[in-house]
Design a protein around this motif. Structure first.
Motif, PDB file in Angstrom:
ATOM      1  N   VAL A   5       0.848  -1.185   0.000  1.00  0.00           N
ATOM      2  CA  VAL A   5       0.000   0.000   0.000  1.00  0.00           C
ATOM      3  C   VAL A   5       0.886   1.238   0.000  1.00  0.00           C
ATOM      4  CG1 VAL A   5      -1.746   1.278   1.282  1.00  0.00           C
ATOM      5  CG2 VAL A   5      -1.808  -1.217   1.243  1.00  0.00           C
ATOM      6  N   TYR A   6       0.590   2.140  -0.906  1.00  0.00           N
ATOM      7  CA  TYR A   6       1.334   3.389  -0.997  1.00  0.00           C
ATOM      8  C   TYR A   6       0.438   4.544  -0.580  1.00  0.00           C
ATOM      9  CZ  TYR A   6       4.816   0.782  -3.558  1.00  0.00           C
ATOM     10  OH  TYR A   6       5.761  -0.131  -3.911  1.00  0.00           O
ATOM     11  N   THR A   7       1.048   5.561  -0.017  1.00  0.00           N
ATOM     12  CA  THR A   7       0.319   6.745   0.431  1.00  0.00           C
ATOM     13  C   THR A   7       0.968   7.983  -0.160  1.00  0.00           C
ATOM     14  OG1 THR A   7      -0.182   5.638   2.512  1.00  0.00           O
ATOM     15  CG2 THR A   7      -0.453   8.020   2.470  1.00  0.00           C
ATOM     16  N   ILE A   8       0.135   8.904  -0.613  1.00  0.00           N
ATOM     17  CA  ILE A   8       0.630  10.188  -1.116  1.00  0.00           C
ATOM     18  C   ILE A   8       0.644  11.165   0.049  1.00  0.00           C
ATOM     19  CG2 ILE A   8       0.202  12.117  -2.676  1.00  0.00           C
ATOM     20  CD1 ILE A   8      -1.214  10.097  -4.531  1.00  0.00           C
ATOM     21  N   VAL A   9       1.791  11.782   0.286  1.00  0.00           N
ATOM     22  CA  VAL A   9       1.940  12.748   1.382  1.00  0.00           C
ATOM     23  C   VAL A   9       2.166  14.129   0.776  1.00  0.00           C
ATOM     24  CG1 VAL A   9       3.315  13.396   3.390  1.00  0.00           C
ATOM     25  CG2 VAL A   9       2.905  10.971   2.882  1.00  0.00           C
ATOM     26  N   ASN A  10       1.364  15.089   1.188  1.00  0.00           N
ATOM     27  CA  ASN A  10       1.518  16.466   0.733  1.00  0.00           C
ATOM     28  C   ASN A  10       2.556  17.158   1.616  1.00  0.00           C
ATOM     29  OD1 ASN A  10       1.301  19.212   0.162  1.00  0.00           O
ATOM     30  ND2 ASN A  10      -0.897  19.087  -0.219  1.00  0.00           N
ATOM     31  N   LEU A  11       3.755  17.318   1.090  1.00  0.00           N
ATOM     32  CA  LEU A  11       4.833  17.948   1.864  1.00  0.00           C
ATOM     33  C   LEU A  11       4.563  19.430   2.098  1.00  0.00           C
ATOM     34  CD1 LEU A  11       7.945  16.318   0.183  1.00  0.00           C
ATOM     35  CD2 LEU A  11       6.807  15.655   2.308  1.00  0.00           C
ATOM     36  N   THR A  12       3.891  20.060   1.156  1.00  0.00           N
ATOM     37  CA  THR A  12       3.591  21.486   1.303  1.00  0.00           C
ATOM     38  C   THR A  12       2.662  21.714   2.483  1.00  0.00           C
ATOM     39  OG1 THR A  12       3.804  21.681  -1.095  1.00  0.00           O
ATOM     40  CG2 THR A  12       2.833  23.548   0.073  1.00  0.00           C
ATOM     41  N   SER A  13       1.697  20.827   2.684  1.00  0.00           N
ATOM     42  CA  SER A  13       0.785  21.001   3.819  1.00  0.00           C
ATOM     43  C   SER A  13       1.534  20.860   5.141  1.00  0.00           C
ATOM     44  CB  SER A  13      -0.387  20.024   3.752  1.00  0.00           C
ATOM     45  OG  SER A  13       0.035  18.700   3.977  1.00  0.00           O
ATOM     46  N   ASP A  35       5.046   3.488   3.764  1.00  0.00           N
ATOM     47  CA  ASP A  35       4.529   3.467   5.124  1.00  0.00           C
ATOM     48  C   ASP A  35       4.666   4.864   5.725  1.00  0.00           C
ATOM     49  OD1 ASP A  35       3.660   2.806   7.640  1.00  0.00           O
ATOM     50  OD2 ASP A  35       5.355   1.505   8.122  1.00  0.00           O
ATOM     51  N   VAL A  36       3.556   5.548   5.920  1.00  0.00           N
ATOM     52  CA  VAL A  36       3.563   6.917   6.442  1.00  0.00           C
ATOM     53  C   VAL A  36       4.203   6.979   7.824  1.00  0.00           C
ATOM     54  CG1 VAL A  36       2.113   8.879   7.100  1.00  0.00           C
ATOM     55  CG2 VAL A  36       1.506   7.502   5.123  1.00  0.00           C
ATOM     56  N   GLU A  37       4.019   5.951   8.620  1.00  0.00           N
ATOM     57  CA  GLU A  37       4.560   5.949   9.978  1.00  0.00           C
ATOM     58  C   GLU A  37       6.085   5.883   9.998  1.00  0.00           C
ATOM     59  OE1 GLU A  37       2.523   2.722  11.830  1.00  0.00           O
ATOM     60  OE2 GLU A  37       0.598   3.724  11.718  1.00  0.00           O
ATOM     61  N   ASN A  38       6.685   5.479   8.895  1.00  0.00           N
ATOM     62  CA  ASN A  38       8.143   5.361   8.847  1.00  0.00           C
ATOM     63  C   ASN A  38       8.784   6.478   8.026  1.00  0.00           C
ATOM     64  OD1 ASN A  38       8.265   3.070  10.453  1.00  0.00           O
ATOM     65  ND2 ASN A  38       7.916   1.722   8.721  1.00  0.00           N
ATOM     66  N   LEU A  39       8.154   7.631   7.981  1.00  0.00           N
ATOM     67  CA  LEU A  39       8.776   8.769   7.321  1.00  0.00           C
ATOM     68  C   LEU A  39      10.045   9.135   8.073  1.00  0.00           C
ATOM     69  CD1 LEU A  39       5.815  11.194   6.511  1.00  0.00           C
ATOM     70  CD2 LEU A  39       7.267  10.001   4.877  1.00  0.00           C
ATOM     71  N   PRO A  40      11.046   9.609   7.365  1.00  0.00           N
ATOM     72  CA  PRO A  40      12.285   9.981   8.066  1.00  0.00           C
ATOM     73  C   PRO A  40      12.031  11.081   9.100  1.00  0.00           C
ATOM     74  CG  PRO A  40      12.486  10.243   5.680  1.00  0.00           C
ATOM     75  CD  PRO A  40      11.088   9.842   5.959  1.00  0.00           C
ATOM     76  N   ASN A  41      12.737  11.007  10.222  1.00  0.00           N
ATOM     77  CA  ASN A  41      12.574  12.014  11.269  1.00  0.00           C
ATOM     78  C   ASN A  41      13.211  13.343  10.899  1.00  0.00           C
ATOM     79  OD1 ASN A  41      11.123  10.377  12.973  1.00  0.00           O
ATOM     80  ND2 ASN A  41      12.950   9.555  13.971  1.00  0.00           N
ATOM     81  N   ASN A  42      14.207  13.315  10.026  1.00  0.00           N
ATOM     82  CA  ASN A  42      14.836  14.574   9.637  1.00  0.00           C
ATOM     83  C   ASN A  42      13.932  15.289   8.634  1.00  0.00           C
ATOM     84  OD1 ASN A  42      15.263  13.553   7.039  1.00  0.00           O
ATOM     85  ND2 ASN A  42      17.267  12.742   7.590  1.00  0.00           N
ATOM     86  N   SER A  43      14.217  16.532   8.416  1.00  0.00           N
ATOM     87  CA  SER A  43      13.359  17.318   7.531  1.00  0.00           C
ATOM     88  C   SER A  43      13.992  17.528   6.159  1.00  0.00           C
ATOM     89  CB  SER A  43      13.024  18.654   8.186  1.00  0.00           C
ATOM     90  OG  SER A  43      14.214  19.329   8.480  1.00  0.00           O
ATOM     91  N   ASN A  44      14.857  16.605   5.742  1.00  0.00           N
ATOM     92  CA  ASN A  44      15.469  16.726   4.421  1.00  0.00           C
ATOM     93  C   ASN A  44      14.431  16.707   3.311  1.00  0.00           C
ATOM     94  OD1 ASN A  44      18.044  16.935   5.389  1.00  0.00           O
ATOM     95  ND2 ASN A  44      18.469  14.739   5.236  1.00  0.00           N
ATOM     96  N   TYR A  45      13.376  15.967   3.500  1.00  0.00           N
ATOM     97  CA  TYR A  45      12.332  15.902   2.493  1.00  0.00           C
ATOM     98  C   TYR A  45      11.454  17.153   2.504  1.00  0.00           C
ATOM     99  CZ  TYR A  45       9.385  14.344   6.349  1.00  0.00           C
ATOM    100  OH  TYR A  45       8.708  14.260   7.536  1.00  0.00           O
TER     101      TYR A  45
END
Length: 122
Positions: A2-10, A60-70
């Motif tokens: 399962v893939y999830t689209i994450v809005n980085l701008t939001s 997996d949205v829960e495993n997004l990197p903790n840093n804010s490089n993205y």
């Protein structure tokens, strides 16, 4: 998978709104008004509609990197968001919204010691 689209701008807009409001005391009308999720979401939506949005696809949205490089945005993009926040807050407060601040915030006492919410949507 399962893939999830994450809005980085939001994510960035939410952080910028929080930072902007943090500059005001808790009893300031901006803080009181935008402590309501309806109005905060309305502000965020107004801003997101006026700028290009950046998305990523993750497994997996829960495993997004903790840093804010993205979350790397240019200075120009950040300044545009900050300017939109400053512009949209008065827009929403000054009656372009069908629900106005003064309908929800009333003084506790005649000397304005604080504010109390009144639920009046009519």
């Amino acid at each position: 998978m399962v893939y999830t689209i994450v809005n980085l701008t939001s994510v960035l807009v939410i952080r910028e709104v929080e930072d902007f409001l943090a500059e005001y005391p808790l009893d300031h009308p901006y803080q009181v008004f935008f402590s309501r999720s309806y109005f905060r979401h309305k502000l965020i939506a107004h801003i997101l509609c006026k700028i290009p949005n950046r998305h990523i696809v993750v497994e997996d949205v829960e495993n997004l990197p903790n840093n804010s490089n993205y979350l790397r945005f240019s200075l120009e993009e950040r300044l545009k968001i900050e300017n939109l926040i400053a512009k949209e807050i008065p827009y929403i407060l000054n009656g372009d919204s069908t629900i106005r601040c003064r309908e929800f915030v009333t003084p506790k006492a005649p000397i304005n010691q604080g504010f109390v919410w009144e639920e009046n949507y009519n």
